[in-house]
Scaffold this active site. Structure first.
Site, mmCIF file in Angstrom:
data_model
loop_
_atom_site.group_PDB
_atom_site.id
_atom_site.type_symbol
_atom_site.label_atom_id
_atom_site.label_comp_id
_atom_site.label_asym_id
_atom_site.label_seq_id
_atom_site.Cartn_x
_atom_site.Cartn_y
_atom_site.Cartn_z
ATOM 1 N N SER A 39 0.753 -1.251 0.109
ATOM 2 C CA SER A 39 0.027 0.034 0.037
ATOM 3 C C SER A 39 0.817 1.195 -0.025
ATOM 4 O O SER A 39 1.989 1.066 0.271
ATOM 5 C CB SER A 39 -0.985 0.120 1.143
HETATM 6 N N1 SAH Z 1 -0.699 -5.052 4.230
HETATM 7 C C1 SAH Z 1 0.000 -5.144 2.880
HETATM 8 C C2 SAH Z 1 -0.861 -4.731 1.600
HETATM 9 C C3 SAH Z 1 -1.845 -5.839 1.430
HETATM 10 S S1 SAH Z 1 -2.516 -5.919 -0.340
HETATM 11 C C4 SAH Z 1 1.353 -4.575 2.921
HETATM 12 O O1 SAH Z 1 1.508 -3.819 3.998
HETATM 13 O O2 SAH Z 1 2.106 -4.763 2.040
HETATM 14 C C5 SAH Z 1 -3.914 -7.065 -0.166
HETATM 15 C C6 SAH Z 1 -3.349 -8.675 -0.007
HETATM 16 O O3 SAH Z 1 -4.287 -9.343 0.753
HETATM 17 C C7 SAH Z 1 -2.864 -9.337 -1.193
HETATM 18 O O4 SAH Z 1 -1.507 -9.746 -0.852
HETATM 19 C C8 SAH Z 1 -4.014 -10.371 -1.221
HETATM 20 O O5 SAH Z 1 -3.338 -11.436 -1.829
HETATM 21 C C9 SAH Z 1 -4.286 -10.470 0.195
HETATM 22 N N2 SAH Z 1 -5.279 -11.270 0.254
HETATM 23 C C10 SAH Z 1 -6.555 -11.096 -0.459
HETATM 24 N N3 SAH Z 1 -7.712 -12.002 0.216
HETATM 25 C C11 SAH Z 1 -6.990 -12.548 1.140
HETATM 26 C C12 SAH Z 1 -7.601 -13.684 2.248
HETATM 27 N N4 SAH Z 1 -8.873 -13.961 2.039
HETATM 28 N N5 SAH Z 1 -7.042 -13.791 3.093
HETATM 29 C C13 SAH Z 1 -5.475 -13.414 3.374
HETATM 30 N N6 SAH Z 1 -5.064 -12.419 2.398
HETATM 31 C C14 SAH Z 1 -5.794 -12.208 1.430
#
Ligand code: SAH
Length: 198
Positions: A39
């Site tokens: 992000s």
């Molecule tokens: N917090 C992260 C950014 C996350 S982007 C950082 O600091 O870099 C969102 C992430 O959520 C992606 O990697 C995606 O694969 C994951 N995601 C999507 N659905 C999910 C689920 N049901 N359980 C766990 N992760 C999930």
């Protein structure tokens, strides 16, 4: 919060192809199936300050991504706290795991699996942050929250050009809940059981 941002080396959580842009205030792609980003830096205080993360707190992050958010949370809750973070994509999970290890954040509990159902094993949490767009407010996670406790979640269609609503859900001491709509945000879709279907 500012101290935590200064302590965590963001460049170590970037895809090597974008590393030189680590301090540009934008999201960047990370390894996965194309639906993953680290992000934008400004989003972390927007998520974490209203959650009021303190020393000793137990926090659950859904969507580990790069691991950067988990490292920041680790700085905020300290050694007495616990950070659990879940990633559904295996490649992204491995990326997060490497990043947390090389930066010395080995005291984060990183799980590969569907975080849309939460993580009951370590519940209840002082704070939950969902870092992917959920189609609905995830009321099923309320039972994994402490009272008082707080949850932050982008709610809405991940493909809506106007983005999603960032919702702060508070569970009060008596177990009642209230929701505040903070702002518009743009997040990648939450997958899994309670995720988006496209
Ligand atoms: N917090 C992260 C950014 C996350 S982007 C950082 O600091 O870099 C969102 C992430 O959520 C992606 O990697 C995606 O694969 C994951 N995601 C999507 N659905 C999910 C689920 N049901 N359980 C766990 N992760 C999930």
């Amino acid at each position: 919060m500012a101290e935590a941002v200064l302590r965590v080396p963001r460049e170590q959580f970037m895809d090597p192809n974008y590393r030189e842009h680590a301090y540009v205030d934008q999201p960047f792609p990370i390894p996965g199936d194309g639906g993953q980003t680290i992000s934008a830096p400004y989003m972390y205080p927007i998520f974490y300050e209203p959650l009021d993360l303190r020393e000793g707190y137990k926090i659950l992050e859904i969507g580990a991504g790069s691991g950067y958010g988990a490292a920041l949370a680790r700085e905020l809750v300290g050694e007495k706290g616990l950070v659990v973070t879940i990633e559904i994509n295996e490649l992204t999970y491995e990326f997060a795991s490497r990043n947390l290890e090389k930066t010395g954040y080995d005291n984060v509990k990183l799980i590969c699996g569907d975080g849309s159902i939460g993580y009951p094993d370590e519940a209840p949490y002082d704070a939950i942050c969902v870092t992917a767009a959920s189609p609905r407010v995830p009321y099923h996670l309320i039972e994994q929250m402490k009272a008082p406790g707080k949850l932050m979640v982008p709610v809405g269609d991940a493909y809506n050009m106007f983005g999603q609503d960032l919702v702060l859900l508070s569970k009060e001491m008596d177990g009642s809940t209230k929701e505040v709509n903070l702002m518009k945000v743009a997040y990648v879709p939450l997958r899994g059981k309670h995720g988006q279907y496209r």
